[in-house]
Motif scaffolding. Structure first.
Motif, PDB file in Angstrom:
ATOM      1  N   GLN A 216     -60.565  19.530 -17.839  1.00 21.42           N
ATOM      2  CA  GLN A 216     -58.770  19.884 -18.499  1.00 21.42           C
ATOM      3  C   GLN A 216     -57.807  19.961 -17.444  1.00 21.42           C
ATOM      4  O   GLN A 216     -58.827  21.013 -16.481  1.00 21.42           O
ATOM      5  CB  GLN A 216     -59.504  20.824 -19.642  1.00 21.42           C
ATOM      6  N   ARG A 242     -48.323  22.753 -22.191  1.00 23.28           N
ATOM      7  CA  ARG A 242     -49.454  22.469 -22.852  1.00 23.28           C
ATOM      8  C   ARG A 242     -50.342  23.089 -22.495  1.00 23.28           C
ATOM      9  O   ARG A 242     -50.279  22.797 -21.009  1.00 23.28           O
ATOM     10  CB  ARG A 242     -49.990  20.746 -22.609  1.00 23.28           C
ATOM     11  N   GLU A 246     -54.887  21.471 -24.567  1.00 20.78           N
ATOM     12  CA  GLU A 246     -54.417  20.533 -25.080  1.00 20.78           C
ATOM     13  C   GLU A 246     -53.106  20.771 -26.521  1.00 20.78           C
ATOM     14  O   GLU A 246     -52.702  19.919 -26.691  1.00 20.78           O
ATOM     15  CB  GLU A 246     -55.098  19.108 -25.632  1.00 20.78           C
ATOM     16  N   LYS A 248     -49.316  22.328 -27.570  1.00 20.12           N
ATOM     17  CA  LYS A 248     -48.705  22.787 -27.248  1.00 20.12           C
ATOM     18  C   LYS A 248     -47.886  23.449 -27.463  1.00 20.12           C
ATOM     19  O   LYS A 248     -48.361  23.952 -28.814  1.00 20.12           O
ATOM     20  CB  LYS A 248     -47.886  20.670 -27.523  1.00 20.12           C
TER      21      LYS A 248
END
Length: 337
Positions: A216, A242, A246, A248
């Motif tokens: 990640q 981000r 993941e 946003k």
């Protein structure tokens, strides 16, 4: 062991200070000692009304002592270095977790083709946020780091800065993760492109950080703008983020600084828009002032307030403190040398 470490630190600083004092006598080379002594009062209050009052170090700028040098190697090429140690002036202890040179430590070459440096350094992303977007310059209760991703420093970094061509320049940075068997683990990559034309500075920067497994990553992109109108300086920043999971978000910063004789006023507004299902948005309002006692000494004050929504937990900190509440007031003094 502790006594030995303290003794070695004192010996090293003494040797560096002696080198700084004698550096001017060396032809084509120089070593300069510099620093910041910053301390003041911090008053925090959280949403429940609980308060924490304290004396703190590094409110407007992190307290530090540093050494920088440059040696002319001929043909326009020069060797450079910076060794910078942070400390807490309220307690006398070392900053950055006790590192000897935790703020900066690098060596490199500079010339007509640009500059390349190796070591522990500020990221291009951080410098764009601090020097271009944030009128508080990542200090006082209004620092942009209260809400926005900052990406301060990276260990094991190689950085290349280009010369300026037609008002354009760029920086490229790579931080080695130094994990055996997988170069991607813990590594970081970043860069910035600058357009500077007189009073206008526009910088586009990006930073990416891999996690310990290289499965990640966090990614932050920032457009930072500063324009000096003469009577005041306007600041703007837009960040697209981000997170490691993941999710946003984006941030918008608008601010200004305005000099009035020996006094300079600064103010900013930051909105954090969380695009995840949790929708943990936040807003920060801040105002501050600096009063110059001389070219190297000033008094300062600042106030910041954050409105958190849906369980967001952002706090009002300052240049070296993450803060404890959603409101903060600062009053202090800074001396540079």
């Amino acid at each position: 062991q502790l006594i030995r470490e303290i003794f070695m630190k004192k010996v090293l600083f003494t040797l560096l200070a002696l080198g700084a004092a004698s550096g001017g006598a060396l032809a084509q080379s120089s070593v300069t000692m510099y620093g910041v002594a910053d301390a003041g009062l911090v008053f925090d209050k959280d949403a429940a009304g609980d308060r924490l009052n304290r004396v703190a170090s590094g409110i407007a700028s992190g307290s530090r002592i540093g050494f920088k040098g440059k040696e002319d190697l001929g043909a326009g090429l020069a060797a450079i270095f910076v060794l910078e140690s942070g400390f807490n002036i309220d307690t006398g202890t070392s900053g950055q977790g006790g590192r000897l040179f935790g703020r900066q430590a690098y060596v490199g070459l500079t010339g007509s083709a640009g500059a390349i440096t190796l070591g522990r350094q500020y990221t291009p992303y951080y410098l764009a946020l601090r020097d271009v977007a944030d009128p508080f310059v990542i200090g006082l209760a209004g620092t942009a780091s209260n809400i926005m991703a900052t990406n301060y420093r990276i260990d094991n970094m190689v950085q290349y800065s280009t010369p300026t061509w037609s008002k354009l320049s760029a920086d490229l940075a790579y931080g080695f993760g130094e994990v055996a068997g997988d170069n991607a683990k813990n590594r970081s990559m970043g860069g910035a492109v600058h357009y500077i034309d007189g009073p206008l500075n526009v910088t586009l920067t990006h930073h990416r950080q891999e996690n310990a497994l290289a499965t990640q990553q966090t990614r932050n992109t920032l457009l930072a703008t500063r324009y000096d109108f003469g009577v005041l300086q306007g600041n703007f920043g837009y960040a697209d983020n981000r997170a490691i999971d993941e999710s946003k978000s984006n941030d918008i910063l608008v601010g200004f600084s305005a000099p009035f004789g020996a006094t300079k006023l600064v103010a900013s507004y930051i909105r954090h828009n969380d695009k995840s299902n949790a929708n943990r948005d936040a807003q920060q309002w801040a105002i501050g002032a600096f009063y110059a006692l001389s070219k190297r000494s000033d008094l300062y004050t600042g106030y910041g307030h954050i409105s958190n929504k849906n369980g967001a937990t952002y706090k009002v900190g300052n240049a070296t403190d993450d803060g404890t509440g959603n409101s903060g007031f600062n009053l202090g003094m800074r001396h540079t040398f």
